[in-house]
Design an enzyme around this catalytic site. Structure first.
Site, mmCIF file in Angstrom:
data_model
loop_
_atom_site.group_PDB
_atom_site.id
_atom_site.type_symbol
_atom_site.label_atom_id
_atom_site.label_comp_id
_atom_site.label_asym_id
_atom_site.label_seq_id
_atom_site.Cartn_x
_atom_site.Cartn_y
_atom_site.Cartn_z
ATOM 1 N N ASP A 37 0.860 -1.187 0.000
ATOM 2 C CA ASP A 37 0.000 0.000 0.000
ATOM 3 C C ASP A 37 0.894 1.235 0.000
ATOM 4 O O ASP A 37 1.238 1.773 1.048
ATOM 5 C CB ASP A 37 -0.903 -0.032 1.241
ATOM 6 C CG ASP A 37 -1.940 1.083 1.230
ATOM 7 O OD1 ASP A 37 -1.857 1.973 0.364
ATOM 8 O OD2 ASP A 37 -2.829 1.067 2.105
ATOM 9 N N HIS A 38 1.286 1.699 -1.197
ATOM 10 C CA HIS A 38 2.274 2.765 -1.333
ATOM 11 C C HIS A 38 1.717 3.961 -2.103
ATOM 12 O O HIS A 38 0.858 3.806 -2.977
ATOM 13 C CB HIS A 38 3.515 2.243 -2.073
ATOM 14 C CG HIS A 38 4.545 1.662 -1.174
ATOM 15 N ND1 HIS A 38 5.858 2.086 -1.165
ATOM 16 C CD2 HIS A 38 4.468 0.695 -0.233
ATOM 17 C CE1 HIS A 38 6.541 1.403 -0.273
ATOM 18 N NE2 HIS A 38 5.715 0.551 0.304
ATOM 19 N N GLY A 106 4.169 2.282 9.259
ATOM 20 C CA GLY A 106 4.351 3.092 8.069
ATOM 21 C C GLY A 106 5.761 3.558 7.782
ATOM 22 O O GLY A 106 6.696 3.345 8.547
ATOM 23 N N GLU A 107 5.890 4.191 6.605
ATOM 24 C CA GLU A 107 7.148 4.785 6.165
ATOM 25 C C GLU A 107 6.895 6.230 5.753
ATOM 26 O O GLU A 107 5.864 6.548 5.157
ATOM 27 C CB GLU A 107 7.742 4.033 4.959
ATOM 28 C CG GLU A 107 7.969 2.563 5.175
ATOM 29 C CD GLU A 107 6.821 1.740 4.609
ATOM 30 O OE1 GLU A 107 5.996 2.259 3.834
ATOM 31 O OE2 GLU A 107 6.733 0.553 4.973
ATOM 32 N N ASN A 110 5.682 7.227 2.146
ATOM 33 C CA ASN A 110 4.286 7.239 1.722
ATOM 34 C C ASN A 110 3.423 8.216 2.499
ATOM 35 O O ASN A 110 2.408 8.687 1.990
ATOM 36 C CB ASN A 110 3.699 5.832 1.868
ATOM 37 C CG ASN A 110 4.472 4.821 1.060
ATOM 38 O OD1 ASN A 110 4.589 4.949 -0.141
ATOM 39 N ND2 ASN A 110 5.031 3.825 1.732
ATOM 40 N N GLY A 174 10.390 -5.720 15.873
ATOM 41 C CA GLY A 174 11.170 -5.395 17.047
ATOM 42 C C GLY A 174 10.421 -5.674 18.340
ATOM 43 O O GLY A 174 9.203 -5.844 18.366
ATOM 44 N N ALA A 177 7.735 -2.958 19.175
ATOM 45 C CA ALA A 177 6.556 -3.068 18.325
ATOM 46 C C ALA A 177 5.700 -4.266 18.719
ATOM 47 O O ALA A 177 4.466 -4.185 18.757
ATOM 48 C CB ALA A 177 6.975 -3.168 16.861
ATOM 49 N N THR A 191 9.727 -9.165 8.904
ATOM 50 C CA THR A 191 10.544 -9.158 7.690
ATOM 51 C C THR A 191 11.789 -10.021 7.787
ATOM 52 O O THR A 191 12.366 -10.369 6.754
ATOM 53 C CB THR A 191 10.975 -7.725 7.347
ATOM 54 O OG1 THR A 191 11.681 -7.166 8.467
ATOM 55 C CG2 THR A 191 9.756 -6.852 7.044
#
Length: 329
Positions: A37-38, A106-107, A110, A174, A177, A191
């Site tokens: 979703d980007h 998120g990043e 985006n 992590g 998170a 990941t």
């Protein structure tokens, strides 16, 4: 049994192509399909970023069997969590119960487009917790009013709820998170092929264990090429060298130019060592192996390069899936 999925990589393909690939991936025998979703691609050479929710609606109608999932949606800036809940509920109806909502913090790549500041990682986790609380409450049905530190909801309700509740996968590799988001998710998304993530998830109080109802979902890029290892390495370096930067960098850079600058000294041979590149299907199996050995139940493959996808799905996907399933037992 380990399930193997196909990634609808919105950063490297246009919307109509993604829908076509989704149908071919189901025919090739993949168990599930995930979609990024980007708003931006990682690098300009990838060249795409269509609106994934429109794509998924179409994918739901050209597929019948595969499970579908966002991998992942960020519900804290570009989207309000109440809107994410509505989209996910609609997708579950459209897909006849095959959809899972993948959620992550998120990043910047985006989320910067809406013109708000990029919060620190701890604040993003706090925001994601509130977002998940809102989404889960809306999935329960009824009228929802919510007042948090980061989000407010006023008399919201989902008028079209699916018969099967939308499961939620949380991207949480992590320790922080996992502690924040794990209790609010049904499944784990991570990941790295680290068994510690599975162990930490299973150690969460009251959480369903991986393999006993909860799933652990990972993703790995490959660069299959029917003829040439060097061509596969070159393509992976051109479009996927950002992958070598690690998540701390990947989450904070705001533009494709930033990723190009940050990865300018990564060599093709560096990418070739990290990713499986070339025609050797057994080499791809060995790159994927650490994930199921770490305890992941679901592993989604990314085939790098839109120009290769038709041949990959027509020629390589079925024999590769057979070898993966045999090796994973």
């Amino acid at each position: 049994m380990t399930r193997f999925g196909y990634t609808l990589m919105t950063e490297q393909s246009g919307p109509k192509e993604l829908v076509r690939y989704a149908a071919k991936a189901e025919q090739a025998g993949f168990d599930f399909e995930v979609a990024s979703d980007h708003y931006f691609p990682w690098l300009s050479s990838q060249g795409h970023a269509p609106y994934v929710w429109s794509v998924l609606g179409a994918v739901a109608h050209v597929t019948e069997r595969v499970d579908l999932c966002t991998y992942v949606t960020c519900p804290i800036l570009r989207y309000h969590p109440a809107v994410v809940a509505q989209k996910a509920a609609t997708m579950q109806i459209m897909s006849d119960g095959r959809f899972m909502l993948g959620i992550g913090a998120g990043e910047n790549l985006n989320e910067h487009v809406v013109g708000q500041r990029w919060p620190s990682v701890d604040e993003r986790h706090e925001m994601t917790v509130e977002a998940l609380e809102i989404i889960r409450e809306l999935f329960d049905g009824g009228l929802v009013t919510y007042s948090g530190e980061h989000f407010r909801v006023d008399s919201a309700r989902l008028w079209d709820l699916p018969d099967k509740r939308v499961p939620i996968g949380v991207a949480a590799g992590g320790e922080k998170a996992l502690a924040h988001l794990g209790p609010l998710g049904d499944h784990l998304i991570a990941t790295e092929p680290e068994s510690s993530y599975i162990e930490k998830w299973n150690g969460l109080e009251g959480q369903t264990r991986i393999g006993d109802g909860a799933r652990a979902i990972a993703q790995i890029p490959i660069s299959w090429d029917p003829d040439s290892e060097s061509a596969a390495v070159e393509r992976a370096h051109d479009q996927f060298r950002w992958f070598a930067g690690g998540w701390a960098m990947n989450s904070d850079l705001p533009t494709t130019a930033g990723f190009a600058a940050a990865t300018q000294f990564i060599r093709p041979e560096d990418v070739g060592e990290q990713l499986a590149c070339g025609p050797d299907l057994d080499a791809i199996v060995e790159k994927v192996r650490p994930y199921w050995e770490a305890g992941y139940t679901d592993i989604a493959l990314i085939q790098i390069g839109d120009s290769t996808l038709d041949r990959f799905l027509e020629e390589a996907a079925e024999p590769l899936l057979a070898r993966l399933r045999e090796a994973a037992g």
